[in-house]
Motif scaffolding. Structure first.
Motif, PDB file in Angstrom:
ATOM      1  N   UNK A 127     101.119  75.593  29.693  1.00  0.00           N
ATOM      2  CA  UNK A 127      99.737  75.623  29.210  1.00  0.00           C
ATOM      3  C   UNK A 127      98.821  75.727  30.416  1.00  0.00           C
ATOM      4  N   UNK A 128      98.016  76.789  30.474  1.00  0.00           N
ATOM      5  CA  UNK A 128      97.265  77.108  31.682  1.00  0.00           C
ATOM      6  C   UNK A 128      95.759  76.889  31.539  1.00  0.00           C
ATOM      7  N   UNK A 129      95.344  76.255  30.442  1.00  0.00           N
ATOM      8  CA  UNK A 129      93.925  76.004  30.236  1.00  0.00           C
ATOM      9  C   UNK A 129      93.424  74.818  31.044  1.00  0.00           C
ATOM     10  N   UNK A 130      92.100  74.642  31.050  1.00  0.00           N
ATOM     11  CA  UNK A 130      91.492  73.525  31.746  1.00  0.00           C
ATOM     12  C   UNK A 130      91.623  72.248  30.916  1.00  0.00           C
ATOM     13  N   UNK A 131      91.323  71.110  31.558  1.00  0.00           N
ATOM     14  CA  UNK A 131      91.460  69.812  30.900  1.00  0.00           C
ATOM     15  C   UNK A 131      90.086  69.162  30.774  1.00  0.00           C
ATOM     16  N   UNK A 132      89.436  69.281  29.613  1.00  0.00           N
ATOM     17  CA  UNK A 132      88.089  68.733  29.476  1.00  0.00           C
ATOM     18  C   UNK A 132      88.029  67.220  29.304  1.00  0.00           C
ATOM     19  N   UNK A 133      89.155  66.589  28.968  1.00  0.00           N
ATOM     20  CA  UNK A 133      89.179  65.128  28.798  1.00  0.00           C
ATOM     21  C   UNK A 133      90.164  64.562  29.814  1.00  0.00           C
ATOM     22  N   UNK A 134      89.637  63.869  30.829  1.00  0.00           N
ATOM     23  CA  UNK A 134      90.469  63.418  31.946  1.00  0.00           C
ATOM     24  C   UNK A 134      91.095  62.055  31.713  1.00  0.00           C
ATOM     25  N   UNK A 135      90.539  61.264  30.808  1.00  0.00           N
ATOM     26  CA  UNK A 135      90.989  59.885  30.620  1.00  0.00           C
ATOM     27  C   UNK A 135      91.580  59.697  29.229  1.00  0.00           C
ATOM     28  N   UNK A 136      92.764  59.128  29.173  1.00  0.00           N
ATOM     29  CA  UNK A 136      93.451  58.929  27.899  1.00  0.00           C
ATOM     30  C   UNK A 136      92.687  57.991  26.970  1.00  0.00           C
ATOM     31  N   UNK A 190     112.237  68.689  21.221  1.00  0.00           N
ATOM     32  CA  UNK A 190     111.629  68.260  22.465  1.00  0.00           C
ATOM     33  C   UNK A 190     111.140  69.371  23.363  1.00  0.00           C
ATOM     34  N   UNK A 191     110.925  70.557  22.808  1.00  0.00           N
ATOM     35  CA  UNK A 191     110.493  71.705  23.601  1.00  0.00           C
ATOM     36  C   UNK A 191     108.973  71.638  23.807  1.00  0.00           C
ATOM     37  N   UNK A 192     108.552  71.152  24.978  1.00  0.00           N
ATOM     38  CA  UNK A 192     107.128  71.007  25.276  1.00  0.00           C
ATOM     39  C   UNK A 192     106.453  72.359  25.461  1.00  0.00           C
ATOM     40  N   UNK A 193     107.168  73.309  26.019  1.00  0.00           N
ATOM     41  CA  UNK A 193     106.589  74.636  26.243  1.00  0.00           C
ATOM     42  C   UNK A 193     106.274  75.308  24.918  1.00  0.00           C
ATOM     43  N   UNK A 194     107.220  75.264  23.986  1.00  0.00           N
ATOM     44  CA  UNK A 194     106.992  75.864  22.673  1.00  0.00           C
ATOM     45  C   UNK A 194     105.800  75.201  21.987  1.00  0.00           C
ATOM     46  N   UNK A 195     105.727  73.874  22.043  1.00  0.00           N
ATOM     47  CA  UNK A 195     104.610  73.166  21.407  1.00  0.00           C
ATOM     48  C   UNK A 195     103.282  73.593  22.017  1.00  0.00           C
ATOM     49  N   UNK A 196     103.244  73.759  23.337  1.00  0.00           N
ATOM     50  CA  UNK A 196     101.975  74.062  24.018  1.00  0.00           C
ATOM     51  C   UNK A 196     101.493  75.480  23.757  1.00  0.00           C
ATOM     52  N   UNK A 197     102.362  76.360  23.268  1.00  0.00           N
ATOM     53  CA  UNK A 197     101.916  77.711  22.943  1.00  0.00           C
ATOM     54  C   UNK A 197     101.091  77.734  21.655  1.00  0.00           C
ATOM     55  N   UNK A 198     101.205  76.674  20.841  1.00  0.00           N
ATOM     56  CA  UNK A 198     100.454  76.592  19.591  1.00  0.00           C
ATOM     57  C   UNK A 198      99.400  75.498  19.601  1.00  0.00           C
ATOM     58  N   UNK A 199      99.641  74.452  20.358  1.00  0.00           N
ATOM     59  CA  UNK A 199      98.758  73.291  20.331  1.00  0.00           C
ATOM     60  C   UNK A 199      98.495  72.809  21.759  1.00  0.00           C
ATOM     61  N   UNK A 200      97.227  72.632  22.081  1.00  0.00           N
ATOM     62  CA  UNK A 200      96.892  72.130  23.414  1.00  0.00           C
ATOM     63  C   UNK A 200      97.445  70.724  23.586  1.00  0.00           C
ATOM     64  N   UNK A 201      98.022  70.415  24.743  1.00  0.00           N
ATOM     65  CA  UNK A 201      98.456  69.042  25.004  1.00  0.00           C
ATOM     66  C   UNK A 201      97.250  68.099  24.957  1.00  0.00           C
ATOM     67  N   UNK A 202      97.464  66.821  24.682  1.00  0.00           N
ATOM     68  CA  UNK A 202      96.344  65.868  24.642  1.00  0.00           C
ATOM     69  C   UNK A 202      95.574  65.862  25.957  1.00  0.00           C
ATOM     70  N   UNK A 203      94.259  65.914  25.817  1.00  0.00           N
ATOM     71  CA  UNK A 203      93.379  66.010  26.979  1.00  0.00           C
ATOM     72  C   UNK A 203      92.921  67.426  27.252  1.00  0.00           C
ATOM     73  N   UNK A 204      93.688  68.417  26.781  1.00  0.00           N
ATOM     74  CA  UNK A 204      93.384  69.816  27.058  1.00  0.00           C
ATOM     75  C   UNK A 204      92.699  70.535  25.896  1.00  0.00           C
ATOM     76  N   UNK A 205      92.486  69.847  24.800  1.00  0.00           N
ATOM     77  CA  UNK A 205      91.906  70.504  23.626  1.00  0.00           C
ATOM     78  C   UNK A 205      90.383  70.429  23.644  1.00  0.00           C
TER      79      UNK A 205
END
Length: 286
Positions: A135-144, A208-223
């Motif tokens: 996932x190559x996008x920016x992270x607009x939320x830095x704190x969990x 457990x494929x994180x790469x596959x998940x990230x192609x459809x859904x931004x990881x937490x913090x990146x959405x």
């Protein structure tokens, strides 16, 4: 994203695919001084990248996949987050803060306390560099533990979703007026906890494929759903609103005619995300 930055990121993801994704290593740090790039190398990376985006829901060589021990924690976290969602209510869960979620889990045995191992796992997911798994996008939320201020949001009647007041709400109301009543809000604000559930559930459903998940859904913090963006669909189109066939609907065609509307992830974007014609871009600085 510039040619040099794109190749640096995708190469880092490929090189790091064998690393522990929770090592918190930065893909940018690892390849801070990339060597000269040949045209053929770049074309090969682009071709491979676009193939993955076109076939986003399939596993690919180089995907980062959790180990068995981590998959057990993944499953435990997803199950607990689903119980938390049931306890909080689906609408409220969309804007639930992480600390507030922990407090509910402690209070209600139906949810149960997050274990130290589960919390460590969630922190590892949140604070690792998403470029490691593509996932190559920016992270607009830095704190969990970033909270959504309830006095800054508006619940959209009949949708179970919230939007921020100001630009997001104004954009939605403008679209409703110009596109018509067939347009509706399919997803509004999604806080860190909600994004955890969506991303981890997708990974859990795919071994457990994180790469596959990230192609459809931004990881937490990146959405960008966490700060402004929202999704729309056409009433009666159901789950197809989240597929490329949404582009055939009357709602999309009207959206496409509006020169002020942009989508966050257009076709062939270089952010590691599939084409999302339903995702309205509100935050314009990224």
């Amino acid at each position: 994203m510039r040619r040099r930055d794109f190749l640096k990121a995708v190469t880092a993801g490929a090189l790091l695919s064998a690393f522990d994704p929770f090592s918190l290593v930065s893909a940018g740090q690892l390849l801070s001084q990339p060597g000269p790039l040949s045209g053929s190398d770049f074309d090969g990376h682009i071709k491979d990248y676009l193939h993955k985006m076109e076939n986003f829901d399939r596993p690919h060589s180089g995907d980062v996949i959790l180990e068995e021990k981590q998959i057990a924690l993944l499953n435990a976290c997803v199950s607990r987050l689903k119980r938390l969602q049931m306890m909080a209510g689906h609408g409220n869960f969309n804007i639930l803060g992480f600390d507030d979620g922990l407090a509910i889990a402690r209070k209600y045995p139906q949810v149960g306390n997050f274990t130290k191992e589960e919390l460590d796992f969630l922190e590892g997911i949140f604070y690792s560099d998403s470029a490691v798994y593509g996932f190559l996008g920016e992270k607009p939320i830095a704190n969990m533990t970033t909270r959504i201020k309830t006095n800054e949001v508006v619940k959209i009647s009949g949708s179970g979703n919230y939007l921020y007041g100001g630009a997001p709400l104004e954009m939605y109301e403008k679209l409703k007026k110009q596109v018509g009543d067939k347009l509706y809000l399919t997803s509004g604000i999604r806080g860190v906890v909600k994004q955890f559930l969506l991303f981890l559930d997708k990974a859990d459903s795919n071994r457990g494929n994180l790469s596959l998940a990230s192609r459809s859904l931004a990881p937490p913090g990146y959405s960008y759903h966490g700060i402004a963006d929202f999704d729309v669909g056409q009433i009666g189109y159901g789950s197809l609103n989240f597929t490329a066939s949404f582009t055939t609907t009357e709602v999309f065609k009207k959206l496409d005619d509006l020169d002020y509307v942009s989508i966050r992830y257009p076709r062939n974007n270089l952010m590691g995300v599939r084409f999302e014609p339903w995702h309205i871009k509100v935050y314009s600085r990224a």
